[in-house]
Design a protein around this motif. Structure first.
Motif, short mmCIF file in Angstrom:
data_model
loop_
_atom_site.label_atom_id
_atom_site.label_comp_id
_atom_site.label_asym_id
_atom_site.label_seq_id
_atom_site.Cartn_x
_atom_site.Cartn_y
_atom_site.Cartn_z
N GLN A 1 0.83 -1.21 0.00
CA GLN A 1 0.00 0.00 0.00
C GLN A 1 0.87 1.26 0.00
O GLN A 1 0.60 2.20 -0.74
CB GLN A 1 -0.94 0.01 1.21
N VAL A 2 1.92 1.25 0.80
CA VAL A 2 2.83 2.40 0.85
C VAL A 2 3.53 2.59 -0.50
O VAL A 2 3.66 3.70 -1.00
CB VAL A 2 3.87 2.24 1.99
N ALA A 3 3.95 1.47 -1.09
CA ALA A 3 4.60 1.54 -2.41
C ALA A 3 3.63 2.08 -3.46
O ALA A 3 4.02 2.90 -4.31
CB ALA A 3 5.12 0.17 -2.82
N ASN A 4 2.37 1.65 -3.41
CA ASN A 4 1.37 2.15 -4.35
C ASN A 4 1.16 3.65 -4.18
O ASN A 4 1.06 4.39 -5.17
CB ASN A 4 0.04 1.41 -4.16
N LEU A 5 1.08 4.09 -2.94
CA LEU A 5 0.90 5.53 -2.69
C LEU A 5 2.08 6.33 -3.21
O LEU A 5 1.91 7.38 -3.84
CB LEU A 5 0.70 5.78 -1.19
N ALA A 6 3.29 5.83 -2.97
CA ALA A 6 4.49 6.53 -3.44
C ALA A 6 4.53 6.55 -4.97
O ALA A 6 4.82 7.59 -5.58
CB ALA A 6 5.74 5.87 -2.88
N SER A 7 4.24 5.42 -5.59
CA SER A 7 4.26 5.33 -7.06
C SER A 7 3.23 6.27 -7.68
O SER A 7 3.52 6.97 -8.66
CB SER A 7 3.98 3.91 -7.52
N ALA A 8 2.03 6.27 -7.11
CA ALA A 8 0.98 7.13 -7.66
C ALA A 8 1.35 8.60 -7.50
O ALA A 8 1.13 9.40 -8.43
CB ALA A 8 -0.34 6.84 -6.97
N THR A 9 1.93 8.97 -6.38
CA THR A 9 2.33 10.35 -6.15
C THR A 9 3.40 10.78 -7.15
O THR A 9 3.32 11.87 -7.74
CB THR A 9 2.85 10.53 -4.71
N VAL A 10 4.38 9.93 -7.37
CA VAL A 10 5.44 10.24 -8.33
C VAL A 10 4.86 10.36 -9.74
O VAL A 10 5.20 11.27 -10.50
CB VAL A 10 6.56 9.17 -8.28
N ALA A 11 3.95 9.44 -10.09
CA ALA A 11 3.34 9.47 -11.43
C ALA A 11 2.53 10.75 -11.65
O ALA A 11 2.61 11.37 -12.71
CB ALA A 11 2.46 8.25 -11.63
N ILE A 12 1.76 11.13 -10.64
CA ILE A 12 0.98 12.37 -10.78
C ILE A 12 1.90 13.57 -10.95
O ILE A 12 1.70 14.40 -11.84
CB ILE A 12 0.03 12.55 -9.58
N ASN A 13 2.92 13.67 -10.12
CA ASN A 13 3.84 14.80 -10.22
C ASN A 13 4.57 14.84 -11.56
O ASN A 13 4.73 15.91 -12.16
CB ASN A 13 4.85 14.77 -9.07
N ALA A 14 4.99 13.68 -12.04
CA ALA A 14 5.68 13.63 -13.34
C ALA A 14 4.75 14.06 -14.47
O ALA A 14 5.17 14.78 -15.39
CB ALA A 14 6.21 12.22 -13.59
N ASN A 15 3.51 13.65 -14.40
CA ASN A 15 2.56 14.02 -15.45
C ASN A 15 2.19 15.50 -15.38
O ASN A 15 1.97 16.12 -16.42
CB ASN A 15 1.31 13.13 -15.37
N VAL A 16 2.16 16.07 -14.19
CA VAL A 16 1.92 17.51 -14.07
C VAL A 16 3.06 18.28 -14.72
O VAL A 16 2.83 19.25 -15.47
CB VAL A 16 1.76 17.92 -12.59
N VAL A 17 4.29 17.85 -14.49
CA VAL A 17 5.45 18.49 -15.12
C VAL A 17 5.35 18.38 -16.65
O VAL A 17 5.61 19.35 -17.37
CB VAL A 17 6.77 17.86 -14.61
N ALA A 18 4.92 17.22 -17.14
CA ALA A 18 4.79 17.02 -18.58
C ALA A 18 3.71 17.92 -19.17
O ALA A 18 3.89 18.49 -20.25
CB ALA A 18 4.48 15.56 -18.89
N VAL A 19 2.60 18.09 -18.46
CA VAL A 19 1.54 18.98 -18.94
C VAL A 19 2.04 20.42 -19.00
O VAL A 19 1.80 21.13 -19.99
CB VAL A 19 0.28 18.87 -18.04
N HIS A 20 2.75 20.86 -17.97
CA HIS A 20 3.30 22.22 -17.97
C HIS A 20 4.30 22.40 -19.11
O HIS A 20 4.30 23.45 -19.77
CB HIS A 20 3.95 22.55 -16.63
N ALA A 21 5.13 21.42 -19.35
CA ALA A 21 6.11 21.52 -20.44
C ALA A 21 5.39 21.60 -21.79
O ALA A 21 5.79 22.37 -22.67
CB ALA A 21 7.04 20.32 -20.42
N ASP A 22 4.33 20.82 -21.95
CA ASP A 22 3.57 20.85 -23.19
C ASP A 22 2.90 22.21 -23.38
O ASP A 22 2.90 22.76 -24.48
CB ASP A 22 2.53 19.72 -23.19
#
Length: 70
Positions: free
Chosen positions: A37-58
């Motif tokens: 569960q902790v790993a899932n939370l960490a993975s999801a948080t990283v994925a959301i942050n990475a995608n936010v950066v990608a949206v801003h770059a786009d």
């Protein structure tokens, strides 16, 4: 990466967060692996942050192209 792909990635990560939260909330009824569960939370948080950066770059790229055309 396109904005649509980034938004899809954020949606997938949000679904993982929701599923993990539900499993954690129901821990007494159906015990789960808390480390997972902790790993899932960490993975999801990283994925959301990475995608936010990608949206801003786009968005920045699109604005630059508009500035060049104008």
């Amino acid at each position: 990466m396109s904005t649509i792909a980034s938004l899809t990635g954020m949606q997938s990560a949000a679904m993982l967060l929701d599923r993990t939260a539900a499993q954690t909330a129901n821990f007494a009824a159906a015990p789960t692996d808390l480390a997972e569960q902790v790993a899932n939370l960490a993975s999801a948080t990283v994925a959301i942050n990475a995608n936010v950066v990608a949206v801003h770059a786009d968005e920045d790229t699109q604005q630059s192209l508009i500035d060049v055309i104008a």
